[in-house]
Design an enzyme around this catalytic site. Structure first.
Site, PDB file in Angstrom:
ATOM      1  N   TYR A 636      50.361  48.795  34.693  1.00  0.00           N
ATOM      2  CA  TYR A 636      49.742  47.831  35.450  1.00  0.00           C
ATOM      3  C   TYR A 636      50.660  46.423  35.376  1.00  0.00           C
ATOM      4  CZ  TYR A 636      45.541  50.533  34.983  1.00  0.00           C
ATOM      5  OH  TYR A 636      44.347  51.714  34.955  1.00  0.00           O
ATOM      6  N   HIS A 716      39.835  46.368  39.405  1.00  0.00           N
ATOM      7  CA  HIS A 716      39.959  45.170  38.600  1.00  0.00           C
ATOM      8  C   HIS A 716      39.895  43.809  39.378  1.00  0.00           C
ATOM      9  CE1 HIS A 716      42.062  47.539  35.299  1.00  0.00           C
ATOM     10  NE2 HIS A 716      40.866  48.021  35.488  1.00  0.00           N
ATOM     11  N   ASN A 758      42.365  45.665  31.087  1.00  0.00           N
ATOM     12  CA  ASN A 758      41.066  45.994  31.867  1.00  0.00           C
ATOM     13  C   ASN A 758      40.161  44.967  31.494  1.00  0.00           C
ATOM     14  OD1 ASN A 758      42.657  48.513  30.601  1.00  0.00           O
ATOM     15  ND2 ASN A 758      41.867  49.535  32.090  1.00  0.00           N
TER      16      ASN A 758
HETATM   17  N1  6FA Z   1      37.091  47.571  33.483  1.00  0.00           N
HETATM   18  C1  6FA Z   1      37.459  48.069  32.128  1.00  0.00           C
HETATM   19  O1  6FA Z   1      37.227  46.893  31.450  1.00  0.00           O
HETATM   20  N2  6FA Z   1      37.758  49.169  31.607  1.00  0.00           N
HETATM   21  C2  6FA Z   1      37.647  50.300  32.391  1.00  0.00           C
HETATM   22  O2  6FA Z   1      37.981  51.463  32.016  1.00  0.00           O
HETATM   23  C3  6FA Z   1      37.503  50.106  33.917  1.00  0.00           C
HETATM   24  N3  6FA Z   1      37.504  51.235  34.772  1.00  0.00           N
HETATM   25  C4  6FA Z   1      36.990  51.179  35.934  1.00  0.00           C
HETATM   26  C5  6FA Z   1      37.077  52.139  36.770  1.00  0.00           C
HETATM   27  O3  6FA Z   1      37.388  53.337  36.144  1.00  0.00           O
HETATM   28  C6  6FA Z   1      36.420  52.265  38.097  1.00  0.00           C
HETATM   29  C7  6FA Z   1      36.203  53.260  38.905  1.00  0.00           C
HETATM   30  C8  6FA Z   1      35.937  50.803  38.244  1.00  0.00           C
HETATM   31  C9  6FA Z   1      35.330  50.832  39.967  1.00  0.00           C
HETATM   32  C10 6FA Z   1      36.142  49.602  37.681  1.00  0.00           C
HETATM   33  C11 6FA Z   1      36.549  49.747  36.602  1.00  0.00           C
HETATM   34  N4  6FA Z   1      36.776  48.479  35.539  1.00  0.00           N
HETATM   35  C12 6FA Z   1      37.311  48.928  34.342  1.00  0.00           C
HETATM   36  C13 6FA Z   1      36.256  47.278  36.083  1.00  0.00           C
HETATM   37  C14 6FA Z   1      34.642  46.973  35.481  1.00  0.00           C
HETATM   38  O4  6FA Z   1      34.410  47.923  35.720  1.00  0.00           O
HETATM   39  C15 6FA Z   1      34.477  45.939  36.473  1.00  0.00           C
HETATM   40  O5  6FA Z   1      35.551  44.649  36.554  1.00  0.00           O
HETATM   41  C16 6FA Z   1      33.133  45.212  36.069  1.00  0.00           C
HETATM   42  O6  6FA Z   1      32.133  46.166  36.153  1.00  0.00           O
HETATM   43  C17 6FA Z   1      32.684  44.112  36.940  1.00  0.00           C
HETATM   44  O7  6FA Z   1      31.575  43.708  36.531  1.00  0.00           O
HETATM   45  P1  6FA Z   1      30.650  42.761  37.503  1.00  0.00           P
HETATM   46  O8  6FA Z   1      29.358  42.374  36.725  1.00  0.00           O
HETATM   47  O9  6FA Z   1      31.434  41.565  37.896  1.00  0.00           O
HETATM   48  O10 6FA Z   1      30.329  43.574  38.856  1.00  0.00           O
HETATM   49  P2  6FA Z   1      29.791  45.103  39.065  1.00  0.00           P
HETATM   50  O11 6FA Z   1      30.562  45.367  40.362  1.00  0.00           O
HETATM   51  O12 6FA Z   1      30.004  45.795  37.866  1.00  0.00           O
HETATM   52  O13 6FA Z   1      28.016  45.012  39.436  1.00  0.00           O
HETATM   53  C18 6FA Z   1      27.732  44.557  40.384  1.00  0.00           C
HETATM   54  C19 6FA Z   1      26.113  44.870  40.546  1.00  0.00           C
HETATM   55  O14 6FA Z   1      25.570  44.468  41.605  1.00  0.00           O
HETATM   56  C20 6FA Z   1      26.207  46.510  41.089  1.00  0.00           C
HETATM   57  O15 6FA Z   1      25.377  47.164  40.035  1.00  0.00           O
HETATM   58  C21 6FA Z   1      25.635  46.428  42.316  1.00  0.00           C
HETATM   59  O16 6FA Z   1      25.106  47.580  42.766  1.00  0.00           O
HETATM   60  C22 6FA Z   1      24.735  45.120  42.556  1.00  0.00           C
HETATM   61  N5  6FA Z   1      24.566  44.380  43.523  1.00  0.00           N
HETATM   62  C23 6FA Z   1      25.721  44.204  44.531  1.00  0.00           C
HETATM   63  N6  6FA Z   1      25.093  43.451  45.447  1.00  0.00           N
HETATM   64  C24 6FA Z   1      23.728  43.644  45.356  1.00  0.00           C
HETATM   65  C25 6FA Z   1      22.662  43.146  46.060  1.00  0.00           C
HETATM   66  N7  6FA Z   1      22.954  42.438  47.297  1.00  0.00           N
HETATM   67  N8  6FA Z   1      21.266  43.047  45.683  1.00  0.00           N
HETATM   68  C26 6FA Z   1      21.205  43.727  44.464  1.00  0.00           C
HETATM   69  N9  6FA Z   1      22.107  44.276  43.637  1.00  0.00           N
HETATM   70  C27 6FA Z   1      23.694  44.021  44.009  1.00  0.00           C
HETATM   71  C1  ABL Z   2      40.378  51.294  34.559  1.00  0.00           C
HETATM   72  O1  ABL Z   2      40.244  50.200  34.264  1.00  0.00           O
HETATM   73  C2  ABL Z   2      40.864  51.648  36.044  1.00  0.00           C
HETATM   74  O2  ABL Z   2      39.895  50.662  36.905  1.00  0.00           O
HETATM   75  C3  ABL Z   2      40.550  52.810  36.443  1.00  0.00           C
HETATM   76  O3  ABL Z   2      41.292  52.983  37.576  1.00  0.00           O
HETATM   77  C4  ABL Z   2      41.257  53.988  35.477  1.00  0.00           C
HETATM   78  O4  ABL Z   2      40.940  55.036  35.885  1.00  0.00           O
HETATM   79  C5  ABL Z   2      40.458  53.687  34.248  1.00  0.00           C
HETATM   80  N1  ABL Z   2      40.366  52.496  33.699  1.00  0.00           N
HETATM   81  C6  ABL Z   2      40.950  54.670  33.190  1.00  0.00           C
HETATM   82  O5  ABL Z   2      42.083  54.127  32.673  1.00  0.00           O
HETATM   83  C7  ABL Z   2      41.953  55.848  36.784  1.00  0.00           C
HETATM   84  C8  ABL Z   2      41.415  57.726  36.666  1.00  0.00           C
HETATM   85  O6  ABL Z   2      42.170  57.706  35.566  1.00  0.00           O
HETATM   86  C9  ABL Z   2      42.291  58.167  37.932  1.00  0.00           C
HETATM   87  O7  ABL Z   2      42.189  59.693  37.717  1.00  0.00           O
HETATM   88  C10 ABL Z   2      41.529  57.607  39.288  1.00  0.00           C
HETATM   89  O8  ABL Z   2      42.448  58.515  40.214  1.00  0.00           O
HETATM   90  C11 ABL Z   2      41.834  56.198  39.076  1.00  0.00           C
HETATM   91  O9  ABL Z   2      41.063  55.607  37.998  1.00  0.00           O
HETATM   92  C12 ABL Z   2      41.060  55.619  40.581  1.00  0.00           C
HETATM   93  O10 ABL Z   2      41.259  54.333  40.590  1.00  0.00           O
END
Ligand code: 6FA
Ligand code: ABL
Length: 779
Positions: A636, A716, A758
């Site tokens: 990244y 992110h 992250n």
């Molecule tokens: N961040 C990390 O630090 N480490 C990680 O390993 C990591 N991995 C991932 C990952 O694997 C995926 C697949 C994703 C999608 C994100 C990852 N992130 C990681 C990033 C991190 O999770 C996000 O940066 C973080 O969750 C953002 O937090 P926020 O509070 O800003 O926002 P969210 O999207 O998490 O939550 C918003 C909530 O509001 C949701 O529950 C949604 O359902 C709700 N919501 C939205 N609109 C709404 C509405 N109109 N009414 C009611 N609820 C609503």
């Molecule tokens: C994160 O912060 C990223 O948002 C994710 O994309 C990441 O996971 C996790 N942390 C873990 O490092 C990856 C998965 O390992 C992949 O298998 C997957 O395809 C990808 O997220 C999807 O964005």
């Protein structure tokens, strides 16, 4: 998960539900249906019944309607899929095709021949939506004793929706896979009856509501008016990492807080019960077990993703924090510096980061026995990095030390159970506070600049409005996409986005007049880490566990994580996790992270983060390889990124990137290429290590040049409601939206610059600080 549904009373789900059917009139035909609009997919479902029998059996038919945006591939009602009748429909060549199905097992449901369905005249398919109005005869009872209790005051029927098209849309008997989302709602079937003459008029294609040619008086009941909701001091919209922490801290201060969450429960603690077959009988859901992380992307029943956002976003309690990899880095001083775009008043983040650390301690050995498992990848990658001058450190002991370091995977998963962000027991402090966190969607605000309440999909309260006490505040925490959309729907943001809302038949009429729109750069300034995957093989799998030959071929890749949910991990690993929350399943897929500072030709230092994990799930590679030996490094570009993009909505009000933010700046791109070349510069020093993607005929430059941008997304997203000075930003130093008196945003969207790793650690520290700043403001 397939739920068994009885159409009578379902008290166990009813208590967790908020949405209740209400009466509405279809303007095209005057039919007064009872039903709901599922705001996640914007689909309306309705029913109206003939009168109850005064003696003998009740009639077995009804008139139904489904109104759906075209983006949904099919929709259906009353669809547990098991032991109940599913009536489903979809558009095809300008016409509605429908089917009735019945299933007794979790397989393709059989066509069910009993019902007689007639499509009524006001049905249509246009360029954005389709509407089906239909008479369904012989539809209230079915095989196996199932029925709709048409005299029930408290039934809980279901809706279901799919993003996957049926195999042959022209064929009502087509193969179709299970719905991709479903929900329940309260339905007082006893209220949803009209007189025989009114019903018969509609059922034969007539229009005109109660003013029919009938001589009989209609018996339509409008039902009792919904009561007004009780006002609160704070309404927080969204229970992700930002919203949960903010709600927790503000309720701790004694304020009356209402936390609204549009999605359903996630971890066991929050009421979630969705789990893997091998975890049945335990208190561990899919969202509790770190080792199930990769299955988030492969599970066909992925109900947790927001279906109206085109990139990955969690729509359930915990938001992204409930479905993410839980990689957890405490922010560095630079992450909160003025050079990273934070106002001076935010640079003293340490007390807030300390508060976060105390509540949610990071761990780099989550397995309860203190051991690390499946460490071959760490061993191999550290051999690659050490000759380049990398050191092994415990990063959260000193977040400012991050050049040429490598660290063990560090999680917000103490005791091997995913804690992020549930260690914050939301609203546990104030008895006066409450949470509505199942399927409660805030759609817009009542009156800016002085917000008086939040309009929701909750038909059980008057006009769906949750009001504020005098001096009350709304805090928006819907995430980078969700928060931007609710602002557009409230008339706040760039005019082009609000005009799209204006064109929507549901949201448009709720907008304030254009003279009251507030023009702010909502959706601009967005950033996300560009990420590039490098895939390698290494034969160390065969050297490390010679005593367990039966499992030998899955040691390094862990079989690409393909089977962890079902049929399950190797039996020993499953048993170990269940018995003591130790072993391979105690942590998510990544095993090692590393960081390096990269000098750049424009004088701005960028940082590169690498994340190494067994397997190469979701990476396509054409070069031949031994799949048992495969692992991935995701590189990244992190702090220092200059590229920015734009997010927004489309005409269907789905949220999406409008301008991609990855590697727009040429120096971002050349710097990441430099970093990638550094990673592989010592390849020949590690015996047996082979780079397979890119293959040996493709240079790193060619690889990056041809990389599919849609796979550079790192999830992110930040910056869509950027904090900063008036005229340039959306929120001020106290996170208040410019031009409003009492509307705030606390989530990833206000973060001005991506942190070094992250981001959810930074977001949670930010929320700690934002809550303190908001509470300190005079009311
Ligand atoms: N961040 C990390 O630090 N480490 C990680 O390993 C990591 N991995 C991932 C990952 O694997 C995926 C697949 C994703 C999608 C994100 C990852 N992130 C990681 C990033 C991190 O999770 C996000 O940066 C973080 O969750 C953002 O937090 P926020 O509070 O800003 O926002 P969210 O999207 O998490 O939550 C918003 C909530 O509001 C949701 O529950 C949604 O359902 C709700 N919501 C939205 N609109 C709404 C509405 N109109 N009414 C009611 N609820 C609503
Ligand atoms: C994160 O912060 C990223 O948002 C994710 O994309 C990441 O996971 C996790 N942390 C873990 O490092 C990856 C998965 O390992 C992949 O298998 C997957 O395809 C990808 O997220 C999807 O964005």
């Amino acid at each position: 998960m397939l739920l068994r549904l009885s159409l009578g009373v379902l008290p166990f789900v009813g208590s967790a539900l908020a949405q209740a059917a209400a009466q509405f009139t279809d303007p095209d035909n005057g039919i007064t249906f009872w039903g709901i609009t599922d705001v996640v997919h914007d689909v309306t479902y309705g029913y109206v019944f003939p009168p109850l029998a005064t003696s003998g059996s009740n009639p077995t038919e009804y008139i139904g309607t489904i109104v759906s945006p075209l983006v949904n591939q099919w929709n259906g009602s009353v669809c547990s899929m098991i032991d109940s009748l599913l009536v489903a429909a979809w558009p095809n060549n300008g016409e509605i095709v429908f089917t009735t199905r019945y299933a007794t097992t979790n397989v393709l449901p059989d066509v069910y021949p009993g019902p007689v369905i007639t499509t009524l005249p006001t049905s249509y398919v246009n360029s954005t939506h389709w509407k089906w109005v239909y008479r369904c005869q012989n539809c209230t009872t079915w095989v196996g004793g199932g029925s709709i209790d048409v005299n029930s005051q408290s039934a809980v029927p279901a809706w279901c929706s799919s993003t996957i098209a049926v195999d042959d849309p022209a064929d009502p008997g087509t193969s179709m896979v299970q719905h991709t989302d479903f929900g329940f709602y309260f339905f007082p079937f006893a209220e949803a009856h009209v007189s025989a003459s009114v019903y018969n008029n509609w059922a034969s294609g007539g229009t005109g509501g109660g003013t029919t040619t009938s001589t009989t008086t209609t018996t339509t009941s409008t039902g009792p008016a919904a009561p007004s909701a009780t006002p609160v001091d704070y309404i927080i919209v969204g229970a992700g990492p930002g919203g949960i922490i903010t709600a927790d801290r503000i309720s701790q201060a004694g304020k009356k807080v209402l936390l609204l969450e549009r999605g359903g429960p996630s971890t066991w603690e929050t009421g979630g019960r969705y789990t893997a077959p091998w975890l049945e009988g335990t208190d561990f859901t899919k969202f509790d077990v770190p080792g199930l992380f990769e299955s988030m992307f492969t599970d066909p029943n992925a109900f947790w993703w927001c279906k109206d956002i085109t990139v990955f976003a969690g729509c359930l309690v915990g938001g992204g924090g409930a479905v993410n990899g839980a990689l957890y880095w405490l922010p560095s001083d630079e992450d909160f510096s003025t050079s990273s775009g934070w106002p001076t008043q935010w640079t003293n983040h340490q007390p807030y980061t300390a508060a976060l650390k105390a509540r949610l301690p990071p761990t780099d050995a989550p397995s309860t026995d203190g051991k690390r498992y499946l460490e071959q990848v760490s061993n191999v990658v550290s051999q690659l990095l050490i000759p380049q001058g990398y050191r092994n450190v415990t990063i959260n002991d000193n977040p400012d030390d991050k050049d040429h370091i490598y660290v063990h995977m560090t999680l917000s998963a103490a005791n091997a159970v995913d804690q992020s962000p549930h260690t914050y027991k939301p609203l546990s402090h104030a008895q006066t506070s409450s949470s509505k966190w199942t399927h409660m969607c805030g759609t817009s605000f009542e009156t800016a600049p002085q917000i008086t309440g939040v309009k929701t999909n909750d038909t059980s309260v008057l006009n769906g409005i949750y009001p504020l006490n005098p001096g009350g505040r709304v805090i928006l925490s819907g995430g980078s996409y969700g928060s931007a959309r609710i602002l557009y729907r409230s008339g706040i943001g760039p005019t082009d986005m609000i005009e799209l809302v204006q064109g929507d038949p549901v949201a448009g009429p709720l907008l304030p007049p254009s003279s009251q729109w507030i023009n702010l750069p909502v959706g601009y300034n967005v950033s996300d880490n560009p990420s590039i995957n490098l895939v390698f093989t290494h034969p160390s799998a065969f050297l490390i566990f010679p005593s367990r030959p039966v499992l030998k071929n899955i040691f390094l890749s862990y079989d690409n994580w393909a089977d962890v949910f079902t049929p399950g991990p190797p039996a020993a690993d499953a048993a170990q996790y269940i018995a003591s929350q130790s072993g391979v399943m105690a942590q998510a897929s990544p095993r090692l992270n590393f960081w390096q500072a990269l000098g750049a030709t424009d004088g701005t230092t960028r940082w590169m983060q690498g994340t190494a994990r067994p397997g190469a799930a979701s990476v396509t590679t054409v070069y031949p390889y031994n799949e048992t030996q495969i692992f991935t490094i995701t590189a990244y570009l992190s702090s220092g990124i200059k590229s920015r993009g734009r997010l927004g909505i489309n005409a269907a009000l789905n949220a999406l990137p409008l301008v991609n933010p990855w590697l727009v700046d040429p120096v971002d791109k050349s710097t990441l290429i430099t970093g990638l070349k550094d990673i592989v510069s010592t390849l020949s020093l590690v015996p047996g290590l082979t780079l397979i993607t890119p293959d040996n005929t493709t240079t790193i430059d060619e690889y990056v040049d041809t990389y599919d941008p849609s796979t550079m997304d790192s999830n992110h997203w930040i910056g869509s409601n950027i904090i900063g000075p008036q005229g340039k930003a959306v929120v001020d130093v106290n996170t208040k939206v410019y031009g409003t008196n009492n509307l705030f945003v606390v989530d990833a969207s206000i973060v001005p610059t991506l942190p070094f790793g992250n981001p959810h650690g930074l977001i949670m520290s930010m929320a700690e600080q934002a809550a303190a700043k908001i509470l300190a403001l005079a009311t």
